[in-house]
Design a protein around this motif. Structure first.
Motif, PDB file in Angstrom:
ATOM      1  N   GLY A 191       1.131  -6.166  -9.510  1.00  0.00           N
ATOM      2  CA  GLY A 191       1.765  -7.459  -9.716  1.00  0.00           C
ATOM      3  C   GLY A 191       3.247  -7.478  -9.447  1.00  0.00           C
ATOM      4  O   GLY A 191       3.922  -8.465  -9.708  1.00  0.00           O
ATOM      5  N   ALA A 192       3.787  -6.363  -8.910  1.00  0.00           N
ATOM      6  CA  ALA A 192       5.222  -6.332  -8.653  1.00  0.00           C
ATOM      7  C   ALA A 192       5.579  -7.053  -7.357  1.00  0.00           C
ATOM      8  O   ALA A 192       6.737  -7.279  -7.064  1.00  0.00           O
ATOM      9  N   GLY A 193       4.562  -7.396  -6.557  1.00  0.00           N
ATOM     10  CA  GLY A 193       4.832  -8.114  -5.314  1.00  0.00           C
ATOM     11  C   GLY A 193       4.732  -7.251  -4.080  1.00  0.00           C
ATOM     12  O   GLY A 193       5.139  -7.668  -3.005  1.00  0.00           O
ATOM     13  N   LYS A 194       4.181  -6.045  -4.228  1.00  0.00           N
ATOM     14  CA  LYS A 194       4.093  -5.125  -3.090  1.00  0.00           C
ATOM     15  C   LYS A 194       3.235  -5.699  -1.962  1.00  0.00           C
ATOM     16  O   LYS A 194       3.658  -5.750  -0.814  1.00  0.00           O
ATOM     17  N   SER A 195       2.032  -6.120  -2.325  1.00  0.00           N
ATOM     18  CA  SER A 195       1.113  -6.594  -1.289  1.00  0.00           C
ATOM     19  C   SER A 195       1.587  -7.903  -0.674  1.00  0.00           C
ATOM     20  O   SER A 195       1.471  -8.114   0.527  1.00  0.00           O
ATOM     21  N   VAL A 196       2.138  -8.775  -1.532  1.00  0.00           N
ATOM     22  CA  VAL A 196       2.649 -10.045  -1.014  1.00  0.00           C
ATOM     23  C   VAL A 196       3.738  -9.779   0.020  1.00  0.00           C
ATOM     24  O   VAL A 196       3.779 -10.418   1.079  1.00  0.00           O
ATOM     25  N   LEU A 197       4.575  -8.798  -0.262  1.00  0.00           N
ATOM     26  CA  LEU A 197       5.622  -8.438   0.695  1.00  0.00           C
ATOM     27  C   LEU A 197       4.993  -7.999   2.013  1.00  0.00           C
ATOM     28  O   LEU A 197       5.396  -8.440   3.089  1.00  0.00           O
ATOM     29  N   GLY A 198       3.954  -7.152   1.914  1.00  0.00           N
ATOM     30  CA  GLY A 198       3.267  -6.680   3.115  1.00  0.00           C
ATOM     31  C   GLY A 198       2.678  -7.834   3.920  1.00  0.00           C
ATOM     32  O   GLY A 198       2.864  -7.918   5.132  1.00  0.00           O
TER      33      GLY A 198
END
Lengths: 305, 323
Positions: free
Chosen positions: B44-51
């Motif tokens: 939920g830290a936003g890693k995948s969204v960033l990708g």
């Protein structure tokens, strides 16, 4: 490399099919029926379409084994002196042609509409509402309507020629929402899967994703409803013919044979109605039984006990 | 070194009825040609969204609301779907977590591989097949000629991930985004896949963004690590520095939480508390409620990334105080 045939021979599908006596019997009966229907000009003892061979004196002869029967006509003759067996075979050919043709048309329209409305969200609402509108008309109502118009427009002689494509079009157009809904539901389930996302990330076009990636994954329910729909289409055609809106008596289908014989049933000529009736029921039954097997095979989660 | 991709002040918001979720808040990163960057952080830290935002495929209602993504001189965050399609899978490829799911079950892998090539290159079917075989050999698939006509279910998990990697290599991309590529695999296969990725990046001079929550894995493969917390980069530096000398209290907590750091203690170390909801962030530093070295300032001001002498950038007032 194994050939396709070898792969088929080793497949689980064939194995499970051969172990299911109901499916196997249904398939054999259906194969015989289809073969004799499409091979009617070779198999049938008489040609019911050729008026020169028909003698009105032969009318209403009882089946060969009963009193007054003639060994020339195994299942008797109808009111015009046509051999029942031959007429039924030719009639079954017409019925099957209309059934399969209508289902092809339904599948063609339904799959395209279903794919589009499942994948392109903007089109979903409008396409599905059109399907709902279509479903709210009864098949028979549309058929009666169009059939009446065409009959007046072409006259009785002209109607003979257009009857088969007309019935295919009517039944096909009336039932496509079944396909559209089934395909749409599967597309909605598939489009969430990661391989679709992966295909988008690869940079494939939308049409290609729909056609090559999603469609093959939705085909098993399509296959299942196809078998049921063939049976339904044949029944619809028979019902329409029974009402006098289907195939004309000169080119009878099973349905119009049943109607034609109906008038004579009280005068004792029961065979004109009963034999086509039995054939129709048998045909529908084996198609439905095969459809059941296909459904059980493609959807193992439904295993009964 | 030549710059491959530059992310400038990127913001990604998900507008929901109940409020706006800020999944990525002002992230700036650069990756040079052939460089490998790890992105770590908890769920939920936003890693995948960033990708996903790099290839502009964030699922709705997510949207890039600010910032730029400059890839080889062009801002690709403004590209249309069709323009982006030419970059996806061609110049930037992506590898997913679960190889069981990313291959289409009803198509042979040969079909799926050729499709990718034909979508981006003007080559004949024969040539496409040759490229497929070459890439399959690169990921060490034995007897690739036979494998091309097989379906995904005929492969093991590790093999499938190799094939997914081979697919991503087909068009010789400049950048591969690997979103937790080994999470669904067992440990021995994990190591193999990571070695493979590392080797391929080195031989092909490809950039790699490795998204994972496994610090041990990243430190072996990547040169630099960005630690993400609540949609922000809290620490960015060379892998060696971050593992041996973490500066941000969150990174320190993460490293202490590794099982091999527990050193015989009965209980594993953990960071107390939970990541704040991305919907309502605290006013100050997002890590403040869980921080052991809390200052009064942290509750009201948001720290920004500052570069230390070691070259590590860290967003924490504690470190500013030291200098």
């Amino acid at each position: 490399m194994r050939t396709r045939w070898q792969r088929f021979k080793q497949s689980y599908m064939l194995y499970s099919f051969l172990r299911d006596p109901v499916a196997l019997t249904s398939f054999i009966i259906l194969a015989i029926l289809v073969f004799s229907a499409f091979g009617a000009p070779i198999v049938a003892p008489h040609d019911p379409y050729d008026p020169t061979t028909i003698e009105i004196m032969d009318a209403q002869i009882a089946p060969a084994w009963s009193e007054g029967g003639s060994s020339k006509f195994l299942l008797g003759t109808d009111a015009q002196g046509r051999d029942m067996l031959s007429t039924m075979l030719y009639g079954m050919r017409v019925s099957l042609l209309i059934g399969v043709g209508a289902v092809c048309l339904q599948a063609f329209i339904g799959i395209i509409v279903g794919l589009l409305s499942g994948y392109v969200r903007r089109l979903d609402n409008i396409l599905m509402r059109i399907a709902d509108v279509q479903l709210s008309f009864s098949t028979y109502m549309i058929a009666i309507f169009i059939g009446a118009i065409v009959q007046t427009a072409f006259g009785v002689a002209g109607y003979d020629r257009v009857a088969v494509p007309l019935l295919i079009a009517i039944i096909g157009l009336a039932e496509w929402p079944q396909y559209a809904r089934t395909v749409r539901a599967s597309v909605l389930a598939e489009r969430k899967k990661e391989y679709v996302e992966a295909a988008r990330i690869i940079g494939l076009s939308r049409i290609r994703i729909m056609w090559r990636h999603i469609l093959p994954n939705t085909l098993s329910p399509v296959l299942v409803i196809s078998t049921v729909q063939v049976a339904n289409a044949i029944m619809s055609e028979a019902a329409l013919s029974f009402l006098g809106l289907g195939m004309p008596v000169t080119k009878p289908s099973l349905g119009s044979l049943i109607t034609a014989g109906f008038e004579y049933i009280f005068s004792g000529s029961w065979w004109i109605t009963i034999f086509p009736g039995i054939l129709l029921v048998g045909l529908i039954l084996v198609i439905n039984l095969l459809g059941d097997w296909v459904r059980d095979f493609l959807n193992p989660k439904l295993y009964k006990g | 070194m030549e710059q491959l991709i530059e992310i400038k002040n990127l913001r990604v918001d998900f507008t929901l009825r109940s409020g706006t979720v800020r999944a990525v808040r002002d992230i700036s990163l650069t990756i040079n040609r052939g460089e490998r960057l790890g992105i770590v952080g908890e769920s939920g830290a936003g890693k995948s969204v960033l990708g996903f935002s790099i290839i502009n495929l964030i699922s709705k209602p997510g949207k890039i609301t600010g910032g730029k993504i400059i890839f080889r001189g062009n801002d690709i965050s403004k590209y249309s779907y069709e323009q982006m399609r030419k970059i996806r899978g061609n110049r930037i490829a992506m590898i997913f977590q679960d190889p069981m799911m990313t291959l289409n079950p009803v198509l042979t892998i040969g079909t799926q591989m050729k499709e990718t090539i034909l979508a981006h290159m003007k080559v004949s079917n024969k040539e496409a097949e040759k490229i497929c075989l070459e890439k399959l050999r690169k990921v060490y698939i034995p007897s690739p000629e036979k494998r091309l006509s097989q379906y995904p279910h005929e492969f093991s998990g590790g093999m499938r991930q190799r094939i997914v990697i081979a697919i991503s290599l087909l068009t010789n991309p400049n950048l591969i985004i690997a979103d937790e590529p080994t999470t669904a695999l067992d440990v021995t296969i994990q190591a193999e896949i990571m070695d493979l990725l590392l080797e391929l990046c080195e031989t092909e001079n490809m950039g790699l963004i490795l998204i994972t929550h496994d610090l041990a894995v990243v430190s072996e493969v990547t040169q630099r690590i960005a630690v993400l917390y609540a949609g922000k980069v809290v620490e960015l530096g060379s892998s060696k520095q971050i593992i041996t000398n973490p500066q941000h209290p969150y990174t320190q907590g993460l490293i202490k939480a590794l099982p091999q750091m527990a050193e015989g203690a009965k209980r594993l170390n953990q960071i107390p508390g939970m990541m704040p909801s991305l919907r309502d962030m605290p006013d100050g530093c997002p890590f403040a409620p869980r921080c052991a070295a809390l200052l009064e300032r942290c509750k009201h001001e948001i720290p920004t990334l500052k570069e230390l002498e070691s070259g590590t950038q860290v967003a924490c007032f504690m470190r500013e105080g030291v200098e």
